[in-house]
Design an enzyme around this catalytic site. Structure first.
Site, PDB file in Angstrom:
ATOM      1  N   THR A  78       3.150  -0.136  -6.924  1.00  0.00           N
ATOM      2  CA  THR A  78       2.524  -0.460  -8.209  1.00  0.00           C
ATOM      3  C   THR A  78       2.183   0.817  -8.975  1.00  0.00           C
ATOM      4  O   THR A  78       2.407   0.900 -10.188  1.00  0.00           O
ATOM      5  CB  THR A  78       1.277  -1.334  -7.971  1.00  0.00           C
ATOM      6  OG1 THR A  78       1.703  -2.510  -7.298  1.00  0.00           O
ATOM      7  CG2 THR A  78       0.614  -1.710  -9.268  1.00  0.00           C
ATOM      8  N   GLY A 137       0.801  -1.226   0.000  1.00  0.00           N
ATOM      9  CA  GLY A 137       0.000   0.000   0.000  1.00  0.00           C
ATOM     10  C   GLY A 137       0.829   1.270   0.000  1.00  0.00           C
ATOM     11  O   GLY A 137       0.289   2.371   0.049  1.00  0.00           O
ATOM     12  N   SER A 191      -0.975  -6.129  -4.896  1.00  0.00           N
ATOM     13  CA  SER A 191      -0.395  -7.107  -5.825  1.00  0.00           C
ATOM     14  C   SER A 191      -0.164  -8.397  -5.064  1.00  0.00           C
ATOM     15  O   SER A 191       0.541  -8.413  -4.064  1.00  0.00           O
ATOM     16  CB  SER A 191       0.944  -6.605  -6.355  1.00  0.00           C
ATOM     17  OG  SER A 191       0.885  -5.229  -6.638  1.00  0.00           O
ATOM     18  N   GLY A 203       4.994  -5.918  -1.234  1.00  0.00           N
ATOM     19  CA  GLY A 203       5.755  -5.282  -0.167  1.00  0.00           C
ATOM     20  C   GLY A 203       5.633  -6.043   1.144  1.00  0.00           C
ATOM     21  O   GLY A 203       4.753  -6.894   1.325  1.00  0.00           O
ATOM     22  N   GLU A 235       4.712  -7.311   4.594  1.00  0.00           N
ATOM     23  CA  GLU A 235       3.311  -7.438   4.969  1.00  0.00           C
ATOM     24  C   GLU A 235       3.169  -8.070   6.354  1.00  0.00           C
ATOM     25  O   GLU A 235       3.755  -9.109   6.617  1.00  0.00           O
ATOM     26  CB  GLU A 235       2.637  -8.337   3.929  1.00  0.00           C
ATOM     27  CG  GLU A 235       1.176  -8.122   3.726  1.00  0.00           C
ATOM     28  CD  GLU A 235       0.721  -8.834   2.454  1.00  0.00           C
ATOM     29  OE1 GLU A 235       0.365  -8.147   1.485  1.00  0.00           O
ATOM     30  OE2 GLU A 235       0.715 -10.074   2.428  1.00  0.00           O
ATOM     31  N   ASN A 272      -4.368  -2.711   1.278  1.00  0.00           N
ATOM     32  CA  ASN A 272      -4.392  -2.026  -0.013  1.00  0.00           C
ATOM     33  C   ASN A 272      -5.563  -2.566  -0.822  1.00  0.00           C
ATOM     34  O   ASN A 272      -5.742  -3.774  -0.928  1.00  0.00           O
ATOM     35  CB  ASN A 272      -3.054  -2.307  -0.730  1.00  0.00           C
ATOM     36  CG  ASN A 272      -2.952  -1.608  -2.069  1.00  0.00           C
ATOM     37  OD1 ASN A 272      -3.904  -1.011  -2.552  1.00  0.00           O
ATOM     38  ND2 ASN A 272      -1.776  -1.694  -2.674  1.00  0.00           N
TER      39      ASN A 272
END
Ligand SMILES: Nc1ncnc2c1ncn2[C@@H]1O[C@H](COP(=O)(O)OP(=O)(O)O)[C@@H](O)[C@H]1O
Ligand SMILES: [Mg+2]
Length: 975
Positions: free
Chosen positions: A128, A124, A177, A405, A407, A173
């Site tokens: 991306t 988040g 991704s 990322g 997490e 987020n």
């Protein structure tokens, strides 16, 4: 671990330093290197905060870009912004993604060296988005052609497709991704993008069958239901509502306000076409998506023996149709397990739990493999097609890494373990590459430097990946060993093997205090980015990633072309155990590191300002944590501990030479020596700088500030001096300008005249030519060669005639006409004469008219009959020849009253006049008889008399002997 600290390795730092110098009035500092209090985390965060408040989300640490997610649309990504950064040095513009993108691109082009841009930060933080913006920057600013446009389109459009299948809403987020992505963009020698390639990393497949509360499945499912046309949904046997599908509602948040699935569907559908999917491929792909949903709705019930039976035949029917497999085979393979032991095939029924497990495993396998197939398909459409770009010899690549990322959730599983391990590796790479480039620069310049304390996370990487002793090795061992391996035995093994590791902890290993925070099924890793507690539940299964053999077999028989490619028959016969998921991931990461190491890296460090995805919220605790684990303070310290500023001698001298009389305005010697003289003059102390082989290294920013300030003062004094010179110069310039203008006008006018003259000459030559030709052809009938000539001759005759018309009737002159005008000339001549006569007549007076009438009568009577008539013509007749006194009133009276009898002989000096008048009076013009000899006349009663006229010397009238009356007329007086 010591980190050798020094200034930044790339040019970025040097130029940004100047950028901040010229724009010191901007909010905070644009480059943390310029922070006075550079060791203070508070000052660092305060600078971030100040800038974030003003929507300045980008700040440099030398050449590293720090980006704070604004969670709102900023007007800083327009085409104009892109243009502003294109080909411009770092320091001329404010910090931006585009500056990093442009810098990498320029290095790629100039040095022909592969580049990569590494974007890191937790889920988040904006990785991306940053990747997409960089890609857009290249699409807009790189040279293009028709073919290149297609490549650009495909590069851009691969994103929505892969995001639809690989991204999902998580708690962190809304567009997280769930796979790692490394994309190479290939550039030709002109710098145009000609191809691309994507490497994908471990998709979080477990999401297909399960989502935590507040999370969703992959976007594509919701997009299809929300946006798919009725017809399509009917063909796929789907209903519009996500609530109908078990796999879509595990997290109980199918609808998300920030996501517009319907709209996203349209974007994805269009993108599929652009990346060269045809309609039947789209249908095949969506059939698979739909089949996953149907699979999720397959339910089981236990029979008397506790064996699972399928209770939802409808779903099986749809599945069989969509995947093009036999329904009964599919049903059986979902509730039975095939075991091959000692060459014999054994079929054993599954219990409820096992059947559900088999179902979910199939769904994950189908989706996971389809995703890989999709990446492959995208790669085919992005592949650099040499044939399409003939003659474009070598290409260079620029890699963009956007990977999941770091997490941390309430509940962390195998996937988080992999994701966080990946982030450890990237942090490792960051440290190594930064260190490496620093070392190289100092070494090559012959500069000594000081070591700086730095946390190296290699120790954590080793904990995870080391052979035999690492967590992955232990996990694999548990998966492979015979006997009853479970998640719990795995945890025990871990505790045994790595119990002393400072970054590893379990309930058992923890001290009293920490133990409370750890469950018995959990282990904790102290990651570089913080502590994460993982639950071992599911680790073995996920790592094994096994699919029952008969399900695999069924899929191999599918006639859906995509499924057919995803499930290869050789898998069935291959005796070798496939690599475990963790090992596959480890290997692919190690390959990725090799790829990245071979390139020149640039860094973007993304920071997430709050956990609520809210704009304008700067959560200091959260940010401090990220600043810490991203190592930003160390990053800054490394740069500041060494030399904050460095520049090539030539460039430094050029900028500051005006500050020293010996180097101003020019320095003839080596730049190296010039800089030495210059800094001595400026009073640099030995500890403030070092002279390298090609560059000067300045340790403290304040040294440079002082030099910059001096430069500013110098510039101003130079400007004052120049003003005076300028005034004189200005006047002269004005004069010269006017002179120049005059010359310009003159020459222009001369030119015009010359051109006119030339045109006239040309016309003359043409006319002469035409005349000569016309003359040659003059006797031919009218033709193009002579028409001009003939017209001209006519025209000139008429003009000549106009000027030389006869002046009066007696003037008989008339110009000679050309042959073609003879008749016209004749007619004109008559007309002219008539006209003259007529106008003469109109002009004459009544008296003159009377005179002429008398003359005409006189002519009728006398012309040709009387010798002296011609002489009489010019003599005018007059009304009377008597004087007043000569008229006797008595005589007149007598003449009036008395009838005159007998013949009268009148003698007159004006015979013609008298006779004419008399004849006219008597109206007897025809009765006049002229006789030069004698006249016979009747004298009453038939008697005749004769009069003889004789010329003599004297007038005499007498009766002659013969009885005739003789009249002697004097000759001279005869009238
Ligand atoms: N530069 C930006 N401008 C505006 N919003 C952004 C920007 N970067 C990220 N965001 C917002 O944050 C969300 C998460 O960003 P994303 O790039 O998906 O994070 P990551 O990939 O790091 O997990 C995006 O969906 C977007 O709403
Ligand atoms: Mg992302």
């Amino acid at each position: 671990m010591k980190f050798r600290a020094a200034g930044a390795g790339s040019d970025g730092i040097r130029i940004t330093m100047e950028s901040a110098l010229t724009a010191r009035d901007r909010v905070g500092v644009q480059d943390f290197v310029l922070l006075e209090n550079f060791t203070s985390e508070a000052a660092f965060i305060e600078n971030l905060r100040k800038r974030f408040k003003e929507n300045l989300i980008y700040t440099y640490i030398g050449s590293v870009l720090v980006s704070v997610n604004p969670y709102k649309e900023l007007e800083i990504y327009s085409k104009q912004h892109m243009e502003r950064y294109r080909g411009v040095s770092f320091y001329e513009v404010s910090p931006h993604l585009y500056a990093i993108a442009d810098n990498s691109y320029r290095s790629l082009r100039m040095e022909r060296k592969d580049q990569c841009i590494l974007i890191s930060g937790e889920s988040g933080a904006g990785k991306t988005e940053a990747t997409k913006k960089i890609l857009q920057y290249y699409a807009v600013t790189c040279p293009a052609s028709q073919q290149v446009e297609t490549v650009k389109d495909r590069l851009l459009q691969s994103n929505p497709v892969l995001e639809a299948f690989g991204n999902a809403k998580t708690l962190r987020n809304d567009n997280s991704s769930r796979f790692g992505k490394y994309m190479d963009v290939q550039f030709d020698y002109r710098g145009a993008p000609v191809g691309g390639h994507i490497l994908n990393y471990l998709l979080e497949k477990s999401r297909v069958v399960h989502q935590n509360h507040g999370e969703r499945n992959f976007h594509i499912f919701y997009q299809l239901l929300e946006g798919g046309e009725e017809d399509l949904l009917r063909r796929l046997g789907l209903e519009k509502s996500p609530q109908q599908y078990h796999y879509l509602v595990k997290g109980q948040c199918a609808r998300v306000s920030s996501i517009n699935d319907k709209n996203d569907w349209k974007i994805v559908r269009r993108a599929l076409t652009i990346i060269s999917f045809n309609d039947s491929e789209v249908e095949d792909l969506l059939s698979i998506v739909a089949s996953v949903l149907h699979l999720g709705n397959v339910q089981f019930a236990a029979d008397e023996q506790g064996n699972a039976q399928v209770t939802t035949e409808n779903q099986i029917k749809y599945l069989a149709r969509l995947l093009a497999v036999e329904g009964s085979v599919l049903r059986d393979s979902l509730i039975h397990k095939k075991i091959i032991a000692k060459g014999e095939e054994l079929i054993s029924p599954l219990n409820l739990e096992q059947a559900a497990y088999a179902r979910d495993a199939l769904a994950k396998a189908i989706y996971g493999r389809t995703f890989s197939w999709l990446v492959n398909k995208v790669n085919k459409s992005l592949a650099y097609k040499e044939g399409e770009f003939p003659g474009w010899r070598s290409t260079t690549v620029l890699g963009l890494l956007d990977i999941y990322g770091f997490e941390v959730f309430q509940h962390n599983s195998f996937e988080q373990f992999c994701i966080n391990y990946c982030n450890e590796k990237l942090q490792q790479l960051f440290i190594e590459l930064t260190l490496k480039s620093e070392q190289e620069e100092y070494e090559s310049e012959g500069i000594a430097w000081e070591p700086v304390q730095y946390f190296n996370n290699k120790i954590i990487c080793d904990l995870v990946e080391e052979k035999f002793k690492g967590i992955i090795s232990i996990l694999d061992e548990e998966c492979l060993r015979p006997g009853d391996a479970t998640d719990t035995t795995f945890l025990e093994k871990l505790e045994e093997t790595v119990k002393n590791h400072p970054h590893f902890l379990t309930h058992k290993l923890a001290d009293q205090k920490t133990r409370k925070s750890l469950g018995r099924e959990e282990f904790r890793l102290l990651h570089y980015a913080g502590e994460v507690t993982y639950s071992v539940a599911g680790f073995l299964d996920k790592n094994n990633d096994l699919l029952f053999r008969n399900l695999k077999e069924t899929m191999c028989n599918s006639e859906n072309p995509i499924i057919n490619q995803c499930f290869d028959r050789t898998e069935l016969t291959d005796k070798k155990r496939p690599e475990t998921a963790a090992t596959q991931f480890k290997n692919s990461l190690s390959k990725l590191m090799e790829i990245l190491m071979s390139k020149e890296p640039s860094y973007i460090r993304c920071i997430k300002p709050n956990d609520a995805k809210q704009a304008d919220r700067f959560d200091e605790v959260l940010i401090r944590h990220q600043v810490k684990y991203l190592g930003l303070m160390e990053n800054l310290r490394v740069r500041r501990a060494g030399f904050a500023y460095r520049r090539k001698y030539e460039v430094f001298l050029q900028r500051y030479k005006s500050l020293c009389p010996e180097t101003w305005p020019t320095w003839d010697g080596r730049p190296h020596d010039g800089v030495a003289v210059l800094v001595k003059h400026l009073g640099y102390k030995p500890e403030e700088y070092k002279m390298g082989r090609t560059k000067i290294f300045i340790r403290f920013p304040k040294t440079l500030f002082a030099t910059e300030d001096a430069l500013e003062v110098r510039k101003q004094s130079l400007a004052t001096k120049m003003q005076a010179t300028w005034r004189g110069f200005y006047r002269r310039k004005k004069f010269l300008h006017m002179k120049h203008s005059a010359i310009t006008i003159q020459s222009w006018w001369r030119g015009t005249l010359g051109r006119r003259k030339a045109a006239k000459k040309k016309r003359a030559v043409e006319t002469i030519r035409r005349f000569i030709k016309g003359f040659i052809y003059r006797n031919y009938p009218r033709c193009p060669e002579n028409e001009y000539f003939l017209d001209y001759i006519r025209f000139s005759f008429l003009m000549n005639l106009k000027r030389n018309l006869p002046k009066n009737v007696l003037d008989k002159s008339w110009p000679t006409p050309p042959p073609s005008l003879c008749e016209a000339s004749q007619l004109l001549r008559q007309l002219c004469m008539q006209n003259m006569v007529w106008s003469y007549c109109k002009r004459i007076s009544p008296e003159w008219k009377q005179q002429l009438e008398q003359k005409v009568i006189a002519s009728e009577i006398f012309k040709g009959k009387k010798d002296n008539y011609p002489q009489s013509v010019p003599r005018l007749f007059i009304n009377t020849r008597l004087g007043n006194e000569e008229i006797n009133a008595k005589v007149l009276q007598a003449l009036e009253n008395e009838a005159i009898k007998g013949d009268v002989v009148l003698q007159s000096d004006h015979v013609i006049e008298t006779l004419t008048k008399t004849a006219m009076r008597a109206d007897k013009v025809n009765n006049v008889n002229i006789n030069q000899g004698s006249i016979k006349f009747t004298v009453g009663q038939g008697k005749e008399g004769i009069i003889d006229f004789i010329s003599g010397s004297e007038l005499l009238i007498a009766k002659a002997k013969n009885g005739h009356l003789t009249v002697v007329a004097p000759r001279l007086n005869s009238r």
